[in-house]
Design a protein around this motif. Sequence first.
Motif, PDB file in Angstrom:
ATOM      1  N   ALA A  48       3.825   5.590  -5.589  1.00 42.65           N
ATOM      2  CA  ALA A  48       3.759   5.505  -7.055  1.00 42.65           C
ATOM      3  C   ALA A  48       2.689   6.451  -7.600  1.00 42.65           C
ATOM      4  CB  ALA A  48       3.486   4.068  -7.489  1.00 42.65           C
ATOM      5  N   ASP A  49       1.526   6.493  -6.949  1.00 39.72           N
ATOM      6  CA  ASP A  49       0.458   7.413  -7.373  1.00 39.72           C
ATOM      7  C   ASP A  49       0.904   8.869  -7.263  1.00 39.72           C
ATOM      8  OD1 ASP A  49      -1.526   5.558  -8.066  1.00 39.72           O
ATOM      9  OD2 ASP A  49      -2.270   5.426  -6.010  1.00 39.72           O
ATOM     10  N   GLU A  50       1.556   9.200  -6.162  1.00 40.51           N
ATOM     11  CA  GLU A  50       2.008  10.569  -5.952  1.00 40.51           C
ATOM     12  C   GLU A  50       3.059  10.980  -6.995  1.00 40.51           C
ATOM     13  OE1 GLU A  50       0.864  12.928  -3.759  1.00 40.51           O
ATOM     14  OE2 GLU A  50      -0.712  11.465  -3.353  1.00 40.51           O
ATOM     15  N   ILE A  51       3.969  10.072  -7.305  1.00 41.35           N
ATOM     16  CA  ILE A  51       5.005  10.374  -8.308  1.00 41.35           C
ATOM     17  C   ILE A  51       4.371  10.511  -9.682  1.00 41.35           C
ATOM     18  CG2 ILE A  51       7.052   9.478  -9.481  1.00 41.35           C
ATOM     19  CD1 ILE A  51       7.876   8.302  -6.718  1.00 41.35           C
ATOM     20  N   ALA A  52       3.423   9.631 -10.016  1.00 40.53           N
ATOM     21  CA  ALA A  52       2.726   9.732 -11.299  1.00 40.53           C
ATOM     22  C   ALA A  52       2.019  11.079 -11.413  1.00 40.53           C
ATOM     23  CB  ALA A  52       1.738   8.577 -11.458  1.00 40.53           C
TER      24      ALA A  52
ATOM     25  N   ASN B 259       9.830  17.616  -5.356  1.00 41.31           N
ATOM     26  CA  ASN B 259       9.529  17.590  -3.928  1.00 41.31           C
ATOM     27  C   ASN B 259       9.533  16.160  -3.383  1.00 41.31           C
ATOM     28  OD1 ASN B 259       7.233  16.826  -5.290  1.00 41.31           O
ATOM     29  ND2 ASN B 259       5.840  17.827  -3.882  1.00 41.31           N
ATOM     30  N   PHE B 260      10.502  15.373  -3.816  1.00 41.57           N
ATOM     31  CA  PHE B 260      10.566  13.963  -3.424  1.00 41.57           C
ATOM     32  C   PHE B 260      10.549  13.759  -1.906  1.00 41.57           C
ATOM     33  CE2 PHE B 260      12.781   9.849  -2.902  1.00 41.57           C
ATOM     34  CZ  PHE B 260      11.872   9.053  -3.586  1.00 41.57           C
ATOM     35  N   PRO B 261      11.343  14.492  -1.123  1.00 43.79           N
ATOM     36  CA  PRO B 261      11.285  14.308   0.335  1.00 43.79           C
ATOM     37  C   PRO B 261       9.890  14.562   0.905  1.00 43.79           C
ATOM     38  CG  PRO B 261      13.241  15.537  -0.264  1.00 43.79           C
ATOM     39  CD  PRO B 261      12.403  15.436  -1.505  1.00 43.79           C
ATOM     40  N   ASP B 262       9.180  15.540   0.352  1.00 45.94           N
ATOM     41  CA  ASP B 262       7.820  15.821   0.805  1.00 45.94           C
ATOM     42  C   ASP B 262       6.883  14.660   0.489  1.00 45.94           C
ATOM     43  OD1 ASP B 262       8.667  18.327   1.680  1.00 45.94           O
ATOM     44  OD2 ASP B 262       8.080  19.307  -0.201  1.00 45.94           O
ATOM     45  N   LEU B 263       7.074  14.060  -0.686  1.00 46.84           N
ATOM     46  CA  LEU B 263       6.240  12.907  -1.061  1.00 46.84           C
ATOM     47  C   LEU B 263       6.473  11.738  -0.121  1.00 46.84           C
ATOM     48  CD1 LEU B 263       6.457  12.890  -4.969  1.00 46.84           C
ATOM     49  CD2 LEU B 263       4.629  13.775  -3.512  1.00 46.84           C
ATOM     50  N   LEU B 264       7.741  11.498   0.217  1.00 42.08           N
ATOM     51  CA  LEU B 264       8.049  10.412   1.154  1.00 42.08           C
ATOM     52  C   LEU B 264       7.364  10.658   2.495  1.00 42.08           C
ATOM     53  CD1 LEU B 264      11.835   9.825   0.423  1.00 42.08           C
ATOM     54  CD2 LEU B 264       9.920   8.334  -0.209  1.00 42.08           C
TER      55      LEU B 264
ATOM     56  N   ASP C 213       0.802  -1.225   0.000  1.00 42.67           N
ATOM     57  CA  ASP C 213       0.000   0.000   0.000  1.00 42.67           C
ATOM     58  C   ASP C 213       0.832   1.271   0.000  1.00 42.67           C
ATOM     59  OD1 ASP C 213      -2.659  -1.391   2.074  1.00 42.67           O
ATOM     60  OD2 ASP C 213      -2.325  -1.482  -0.097  1.00 42.67           O
ATOM     61  N   LYS C 214       1.877   1.321   0.827  1.00 45.16           N
ATOM     62  CA  LYS C 214       2.711   2.536   0.880  1.00 45.16           C
ATOM     63  C   LYS C 214       3.435   2.753  -0.447  1.00 45.16           C
ATOM     64  CE  LYS C 214       3.749   3.012   5.795  1.00 45.16           C
ATOM     65  NZ  LYS C 214       4.854   3.108   6.764  1.00 45.16           N
TER      66      LYS C 214
ATOM     67  N   THR D 115      16.435   5.710  -7.187  1.00 44.63           N
ATOM     68  CA  THR D 115      16.545   4.992  -5.918  1.00 44.63           C
ATOM     69  C   THR D 115      16.434   6.004  -4.800  1.00 44.63           C
ATOM     70  OG1 THR D 115      18.941   5.208  -5.747  1.00 44.63           O
ATOM     71  CG2 THR D 115      18.105   3.280  -6.940  1.00 44.63           C
ATOM     72  N   THR D 116      16.040   5.544  -3.639  1.00 46.04           N
ATOM     73  CA  THR D 116      15.941   6.467  -2.513  1.00 46.04           C
ATOM     74  C   THR D 116      17.319   6.901  -2.052  1.00 46.04           C
ATOM     75  OG1 THR D 116      15.719   4.567  -1.069  1.00 46.04           O
ATOM     76  CG2 THR D 116      13.696   5.699  -1.686  1.00 46.04           C
TER      77      THR D 116
END
Length: 181
Positions: free
Chosen positions: A53-57, A84-89, A47-48, A73-74
């Motif tokens: 994946a949805d947020e990045i799309a 805003n990758f850190p915010d998405l995480l 789920d996470k 990769t992380t």
Amino acid sequence: MDFSDDNSLQYIRNSSQSEDKNEEDNLLQGINSYRQSLNMPALSKNDKAGYLADEIADQLEHQPCMTTTSPITTASSSRPQITNFPDLLEKCNIDINTTRDGVIILPVCVPKLIPTLVLTNYTQSQFSRYVNNSKYTRVGIGSEDDWMVVVLTTNTPTRSFFSAADMIFEVGLSRCLMFLL
């Protein structure tokens, strides 16, 4: 080893026959058929990873398809497509410190997300080395417009993709196995 014709045909048939079936589920079925043809275990949904994946799309939605994509990769500091990758995480409740070796993000752009072309992008391209890697056991898939994003994760308790349900299952399984010994 190449993806067998039987699995390709099954994927195409399932993609075109079931209108109500989600393109993400069809892709997962195709990837799992491909992995099965290589005698690898199927990927299970996480789920996470799916949320990420949805947020990045969503972030990639307005990027043109001509944008070149490469695995993310992380641990990688180069995430040019995701500002805003850190915010998405954080939004997905994923701790970057526990995912360094266990997450790979594979974004592809295919006009109209034609199922066979999407699957080929994951099984017959630079991304196939990740899909073929048995260390990845969980998956999240998201899509938006012409973009499909696959997030592969490992199955280790130290990763933040490890949910409480996973922990209960694995602890229960461990107890069951210890009882059998």
